[in-house]
Design a protein around this motif. Structure first.
Motif, PDB file in Angstrom:
ATOM      1  N   UNK A  81     -21.756  53.079 -18.862  1.00  0.00           N
ATOM      2  CA  UNK A  81     -20.463  53.554 -18.342  1.00  0.00           C
ATOM      3  C   UNK A  81     -20.567  53.907 -16.862  1.00  0.00           C
ATOM      4  N   UNK A  82     -21.684  54.514 -16.466  1.00  0.00           N
ATOM      5  CA  UNK A  82     -21.884  54.866 -15.065  1.00  0.00           C
ATOM      6  C   UNK A  82     -21.996  53.622 -14.188  1.00  0.00           C
ATOM      7  N   UNK A  83     -22.596  52.551 -14.719  1.00  0.00           N
ATOM      8  CA  UNK A  83     -22.674  51.287 -13.966  1.00  0.00           C
ATOM      9  C   UNK A  83     -21.283  50.694 -13.768  1.00  0.00           C
ATOM     10  N   UNK A  84     -20.450  50.787 -14.793  1.00  0.00           N
ATOM     11  CA  UNK A  84     -19.079  50.290 -14.673  1.00  0.00           C
ATOM     12  C   UNK A  84     -18.328  51.068 -13.598  1.00  0.00           C
ATOM     13  N   UNK A  85     -18.542  52.379 -13.566  1.00  0.00           N
ATOM     14  CA  UNK A  85     -17.871  53.206 -12.554  1.00  0.00           C
ATOM     15  C   UNK A  85     -18.376  52.895 -11.151  1.00  0.00           C
ATOM     16  N   UNK A  91      -5.001  45.065  -6.886  1.00  0.00           N
ATOM     17  CA  UNK A  91      -6.174  45.125  -7.762  1.00  0.00           C
ATOM     18  C   UNK A  91      -6.331  46.478  -8.457  1.00  0.00           C
ATOM     19  N   UNK A  92      -5.471  47.433  -8.151  1.00  0.00           N
ATOM     20  CA  UNK A  92      -5.630  48.797  -8.662  1.00  0.00           C
ATOM     21  C   UNK A  92      -5.745  48.884 -10.182  1.00  0.00           C
ATOM     22  N   UNK A  93      -4.889  48.198 -10.959  1.00  0.00           N
ATOM     23  CA  UNK A  93      -5.017  48.303 -12.427  1.00  0.00           C
ATOM     24  C   UNK A  93      -6.382  47.835 -12.943  1.00  0.00           C
ATOM     25  N   UNK A  94      -6.908  46.764 -12.374  1.00  0.00           N
ATOM     26  CA  UNK A  94      -8.215  46.260 -12.815  1.00  0.00           C
ATOM     27  C   UNK A  94      -9.337  47.229 -12.436  1.00  0.00           C
ATOM     28  N   UNK A  95      -9.263  47.790 -11.240  1.00  0.00           N
ATOM     29  CA  UNK A  95     -10.271  48.771 -10.810  1.00  0.00           C
ATOM     30  C   UNK A  95     -10.247  49.984 -11.734  1.00  0.00           C
ATOM     31  N   UNK A  96      -9.035  50.410 -12.114  1.00  0.00           N
ATOM     32  CA  UNK A  96      -8.886  51.576 -12.979  1.00  0.00           C
ATOM     33  C   UNK A  96      -9.595  51.379 -14.320  1.00  0.00           C
ATOM     34  N   UNK A  97      -9.577  50.158 -14.852  1.00  0.00           N
ATOM     35  CA  UNK A  97     -10.257  49.879 -16.124  1.00  0.00           C
ATOM     36  C   UNK A  97     -11.769  50.076 -16.003  1.00  0.00           C
ATOM     37  N   UNK A  98     -12.340  49.685 -14.869  1.00  0.00           N
ATOM     38  CA  UNK A  98     -13.773  49.836 -14.659  1.00  0.00           C
ATOM     39  C   UNK A  98     -14.184  51.317 -14.488  1.00  0.00           C
ATOM     40  N   UNK A  99     -13.206  52.171 -14.216  1.00  0.00           N
ATOM     41  CA  UNK A  99     -13.535  53.592 -14.009  1.00  0.00           C
ATOM     42  C   UNK A  99     -13.764  54.347 -15.326  1.00  0.00           C
ATOM     43  N   UNK A 100     -13.551  53.682 -16.446  1.00  0.00           N
ATOM     44  CA  UNK A 100     -13.906  54.220 -17.765  1.00  0.00           C
ATOM     45  C   UNK A 100     -13.337  55.619 -18.021  1.00  0.00           C
ATOM     46  N   UNK A 101     -12.027  55.729 -17.901  1.00  0.00           N
ATOM     47  CA  UNK A 101     -11.379  56.983 -18.235  1.00  0.00           C
ATOM     48  C   UNK A 101     -11.247  57.967 -17.102  1.00  0.00           C
ATOM     49  N   UNK A 102     -11.939  57.745 -15.992  1.00  0.00           N
ATOM     50  CA  UNK A 102     -11.801  58.616 -14.818  1.00  0.00           C
ATOM     51  C   UNK A 102     -10.549  58.210 -14.059  1.00  0.00           C
ATOM     52  N   UNK A 103      -9.649  59.151 -13.819  1.00  0.00           N
ATOM     53  CA  UNK A 103      -8.404  58.822 -13.133  1.00  0.00           C
ATOM     54  C   UNK A 103      -8.425  59.262 -11.693  1.00  0.00           C
TER      55      UNK A 103
END
Length: 496
Positions: A286-290, A484-496
């Motif tokens: 998850x941290x790598x995704x973020x 690209x914001x929606x796609x980036x948000x998915x990679x943040x794994x729940x962090x808003x």
């Protein structure tokens, strides 16, 4: 949230500073005085560099002075890597902040005495190292005051950011007036006094207000690791010293060569940083995704700071050489324009802090806020086209144009900078918490490293093309990030 984090938060008074943890008071005023010293010195530094020696300056040409300012700014933030590593592996953030303040104070003391170019570079070295130790770590401690789920976090960073800019607002007016009216070195001495007050504030209030925040070492070295690191560090310093001495003796290490080296490092260091953290076994999936989500935010931050930081060199020079320094009967000092950015932030930061709290979960996502910040930064440079387009470059510009430019970039800064601090503390891998905060400041270092080359192209003949090209690029990047914001948000794994 880990048991250790929960323990830290429980030992910190959670009310007492505008509805925020009392520890925010300590960090607010520590950073207020540190920024007073830094921005006070910086407000007159560009003029000290290019003012003739006979008039109390160092006598560099304007192009070289602008490059030195950019390199200095880059190294100040680049040194945050050292500060983050020392905090994570050796001292913890609390003690690292204290030692950083001591280095900064002695750097300003050295600068306050009339001296030569070597003395100037020695003082810059102390300030660079000190800021690297203090700046990322005091911001990291702010994050320790809140749990990840605490909705006050973004608002707390906005209030803390207001403290930074309150110091930044007063410094150019006080230090700038003294430095430009009386003596540059007298102005620099006021910066040293400011850092001393900041240290006293931190020492007297940290135990009561911060509790255990900043005391732990997140990723301590084993005795074997410590020995290996110290040996490698000593050998590295020795080798670098030998190389530098050799190049100086051969006349190969010029200011232009040095600025080019710093510019290259400004690109390579963050790249290596991302790779090391991403490949570490201590970084979870998850941290790598973020971290992947953090890359476009980092690039956007670089572009933003490439514009914002030119307020201290290109726009400062513009204020001194291209602006009519009289307004409604008041004689202006060119250094006073350095107060505009923090003044607008002091006025508008509470509005943005209230807005994010009011919106709660309905507020724009972090990538969307970044895109808005970048677009506004681009517009702040587009505005600077108009004085030359309307009246040419041979007549002095109305100071209102500079005021408008600073106002627009501040609106962008409030969308991006405090939000970036908060996002960094939430997206950081646990084993690299302070170092990830250093990476955030490294976006500023990279921007100014690139600026060291870009500012050489500015002159009155290229003014329209210079502001138009940089502003246009920022706006285009901002629009791409927005899409690209929606796609980036998915990679943040729940962090808003």
């Amino acid at each position: 949230m880990s048991n250790h984090q929960n323990e830290i938060i429980q030992n910190i008074p959670q009310k007492g500073f505008f509805g925020h943890p009392r520890g925010l008071f300590t960090l607010f005023f520590t950073e207020f005085w540190e920024r007073f010293s830094y921005y006070g010195m910086r407000a007159i530094l560009i003029y000290y560099l290019y003012t003739q020696v006979s008039k109390g300056g160092l006598g560099f040409d304007e192009s070289t002075a602008n490059s030195i300012m950019a390199v200095y700014g880059s190294l100040v933030y680049m040194s945050g890597i050292i500060g983050g590593w020392i905090a994570d592996r050796l001292l913890g953030t609390g003690r690292t902040v204290f030692y950083g303040g001591v280095f900064i104070m002695f750097g300003h003391i050295l600068l306050s005495f009339p001296g030569s170019v070597p003395a100037f570079f020695a003082s810059m070295f102390l300030i660079i190292i000190g800021t690297g130790l203090l700046k990322p770590n005091v911001s990291s401690i702010v994050g320790d005051l809140y749990s990840p789920e605490d909705n006050r976090r973004d608002s707390g960073y906005s209030i803390y950011y207001m403290g930074i800019n309150l110091g930044g607002f007063l410094a150019p007016i006080i230090v700038g007036t003294v430095g430009q009216t009386y003596n540059y070195h007298l102005g620099f001495s006021l910066a040293a006094v400011g850092m001393f007050i900041g240290l006293v504030t931190y020492v007297l209030t940290r135990k009561k207000n911060l509790g255990q925040a900043g005391q732990a070492v997140p990723n301590p070295m084993t005795p074997a690791e410590r020995k290996k690191v110290f040996v490698c560090f000593g050998l590295g310093v020795l080798i670098i010293a030998i190389i530098v001495i050799y190049f100086i003796m051969k006349g190969l290490l010029t200011i232009n060569v040095f600025t080019m080296v710093v510019s290259i490092l400004g690109i390579l260091i963050p790249l290596v940083y991302f790779i090391v953290m991403f490949c570490s076994s201590k970084t979870t999936s998850d941290e790598k995704s973020r971290l992947i989500a953090y890359i476009p935010l980092f690039i956007a931050s670089m572009m933003f700071w490439a514009i914002q930081e030119q307020g201290a060199n290109i726009l400062a020079t513009y204020a001194d050489k291209r602006t009519h320094l009289e307004f409604m009967g008041l004689q202006l000092q060119s250094s006073w324009f350095q107060s505009l950015n923090p003044l607008f932030i002091v006025v508008l930061a509470p509005v943005f802090a209230w807005l994010w709290m009011r919106l709660g979960n309905r507020q724009p996502s972090t990538p969307t806020k970044f895109s808005l910040g970048l677009i506004l930064a681009g517009l702040s440079f587009i505005v600077m086209i108009f004085p030359a387009y309307i009246n040419g470059t041979q007549s002095l510009a109305n100071p209102i144009w500079l005021v408008l430019s600073f106002l627009i970039v501040v609106l962008g800064e409030l969308c991006l900078s405090p939000v970036g601090l908060s996002a960094t503390s939430k997206l950081a891998p646990a084993a690299f918490s302070a170092q990830t905060m250093s990476l955030w400041f490294l976006s500023n270092a990279s921007a100014q490293a690139i600026n060291a080359q870009i500012v050489k192209y500015y002159n009155t003949n290229t003014e329209i093309a210079y502001f138009g090209t940089i502003g246009g690029v920022a706006i285009v990047l901002g629009l791409i990030l927005f899409m690209l914001s929606p796609k980036i948000q998915k990679f943040m794994k729940g962090v808003r």
